[in-house]
Design a protein around this motif. Structure first.
Motif, mmCIF file in Angstrom:
data_model
loop_
_atom_site.group_PDB
_atom_site.id
_atom_site.type_symbol
_atom_site.label_atom_id
_atom_site.label_comp_id
_atom_site.label_asym_id
_atom_site.label_seq_id
_atom_site.Cartn_x
_atom_site.Cartn_y
_atom_site.Cartn_z
ATOM 1 N N TRP A 111 -70.680 1.761 -40.902
ATOM 2 C CA TRP A 111 -71.448 1.544 -42.125
ATOM 3 C C TRP A 111 -70.691 0.692 -43.141
ATOM 4 O O TRP A 111 -71.274 0.186 -44.088
ATOM 5 C CB TRP A 111 -71.829 2.883 -42.742
ATOM 6 C CG TRP A 111 -70.669 3.808 -42.926
ATOM 7 C CD1 TRP A 111 -69.808 3.865 -43.978
ATOM 8 C CD2 TRP A 111 -70.219 4.795 -41.987
ATOM 9 N NE1 TRP A 111 -68.848 4.819 -43.782
ATOM 10 C CE2 TRP A 111 -69.075 5.422 -42.558
ATOM 11 C CE3 TRP A 111 -70.655 5.233 -40.739
ATOM 12 C CZ2 TRP A 111 -68.373 6.449 -41.919
ATOM 13 C CZ3 TRP A 111 -69.963 6.241 -40.099
ATOM 14 C CH2 TRP A 111 -68.838 6.841 -40.690
ATOM 15 N N ASP A 112 -69.380 0.548 -42.943
ATOM 16 C CA ASP A 112 -68.591 -0.301 -43.827
ATOM 17 C C ASP A 112 -68.623 -1.762 -43.393
ATOM 18 O O ASP A 112 -67.981 -2.609 -44.006
ATOM 19 C CB ASP A 112 -67.133 0.184 -43.876
ATOM 20 C CG ASP A 112 -66.988 1.480 -44.657
ATOM 21 O OD1 ASP A 112 -67.853 1.754 -45.511
ATOM 22 O OD2 ASP A 112 -66.026 2.219 -44.401
ATOM 23 N N GLY A 113 -69.362 -2.054 -42.324
ATOM 24 C CA GLY A 113 -69.464 -3.423 -41.842
ATOM 25 C C GLY A 113 -68.385 -3.754 -40.838
ATOM 26 O O GLY A 113 -67.461 -2.984 -40.597
ATOM 27 N N GLY A 114 -68.536 -4.925 -40.224
ATOM 28 C CA GLY A 114 -67.560 -5.375 -39.241
ATOM 29 C C GLY A 114 -68.140 -5.425 -37.838
ATOM 30 O O GLY A 114 -68.002 -4.479 -37.078
ATOM 31 N N MET A 115 -68.842 -6.525 -37.520
ATOM 32 C CA MET A 115 -69.402 -6.730 -36.188
ATOM 33 C C MET A 115 -69.052 -8.153 -35.749
ATOM 34 O O MET A 115 -68.982 -9.074 -36.562
ATOM 35 C CB MET A 115 -70.924 -6.549 -36.202
ATOM 36 C CG MET A 115 -71.386 -5.151 -36.557
ATOM 37 S SD MET A 115 -71.116 -3.963 -35.217
ATOM 38 C CE MET A 115 -72.469 -4.392 -34.120
ATOM 39 N N SER A 116 -68.822 -8.310 -34.465
ATOM 40 C CA SER A 116 -68.488 -9.610 -33.902
ATOM 41 C C SER A 116 -69.564 -10.032 -32.913
ATOM 42 O O SER A 116 -69.873 -9.283 -31.981
ATOM 43 C CB SER A 116 -67.128 -9.553 -33.202
ATOM 44 O OG SER A 116 -66.958 -10.634 -32.299
#
Length: 266
Positions: A90-95
């Motif tokens: 939920w804090d973000g961070g996708m590749s």
């Protein structure tokens, strides 16, 4: 110059439950992709349940692969020091590149489970992928993240992101919406309408996405924890180069036994 219209990242909030626009974009992309695959399942002669299986496996591949890819490619030092933060999606961070690897593994699992050519399954799935890419980048824009590099103030669409600084910047998220979403969808969709040897549609996608992403990275601010790497390339550019090479090889490789039959045409 334009000014970024600060948008509330929360689309719907009911009590303690908050639905973010970014997550909503993912949900819409998954639903649209599933609907289109169901309508096109005769391409490789699969049933409705098989499409459900493929869609579910790909959703897992996107989420798990995207998160793991971000951890490994973009912020490994931080997550080694804070391992529990890996779970805080939920804090973000996708590749994207990690998500792509996850989807490729899902396709391989599905093809072997249902005894179908891997490349044929990949070609069947590929035309819907740009939908997710475009909506995901739109979610990035709504979140006001992944902004661009400084731009000439005379550029009509140069944009100031007030939460970043007062410098006119390229709205690189919109560049990616147009290239990785709209343009890539149209080109791949049209190309896939005619019979192709297995692997050609996927190869075209890899080649074009790699080229588009490599080019857009020159207008997108590098990830602050990484900056630019060898030869002045960003991580996104280095990860896109293998896609370009693999896509070009799939487009020119001579047909093999696994490519003997195209999956159909409109």
């Amino acid at each position: 110059m334009l000014v970024y219209p600060r948008i509330d990242p929360v689309a719907i909030e009911i009590g303690p439950v908050a639905v973010h626009w970014y997550g909503l974009m993912y949900a819409v992309a998954f639903i649209l992709g599933w609907v289109i695959l169901q309508r096109r399942r005769d391409r490789i002669g699969v049933g409705a349940q098989e499409v459900d299986d493929l869609a579910f496996a790909c959703i897992l591949g996107v989420v798990l692969g995207g998160r793991l890819g971000y951890v490994l490619f973009y912020n490994l030092d931080f997550y080694l020091s804070h391992p529990l933060a890996m779970l805080a999606v939920w804090d973000g961070g996708m590749s994207f590149h990690g998500g792509l690897i996850g989807v490729v593994l899902a396709v391989i699992w599905f093809a072997r489970r249902h005894n179908r050519p891997i490349l044929a399954v990949g070609d069947f799935l590929t035309p819907v992928v740009p939908i997710g890419l475009g909506l995901g980048r739109l979610g990035n824009f709504i979140n006001g993240e992944l902004w661009g590099r400084p731009a000439d103030p005379a550029l009509p669409w140069a944009m100031i992101f007030p939460h970043v600084d007062r410098i006119p910047r390229h709205p690189s998220q919109i560049y990616e919406v147009l290239l990785e979403g709209l343009v890539l969808f149209v080109v791949v969709w049209v190309y896939a309408r005619r019979p192709r040897r297995n692997g050609r549609v996927f190869g075209l996608f890899l080649l074009l996405y790699g080229v588009f992403r490599f080019g857009v990275e020159y207008f997108r601010a590098p990830d602050p924890q990484l900056g630019t790497l060898a030869l002045g390339f960003s991580m996104g550019q280095w990860l896109s180069l293998p896609m370009v090479l693999a896509g070009a090889w799939l487009l020119v490789a001579p047909p093999g036994s696994a490519e003997a039959k195209a999956y159909g045409s409109d």
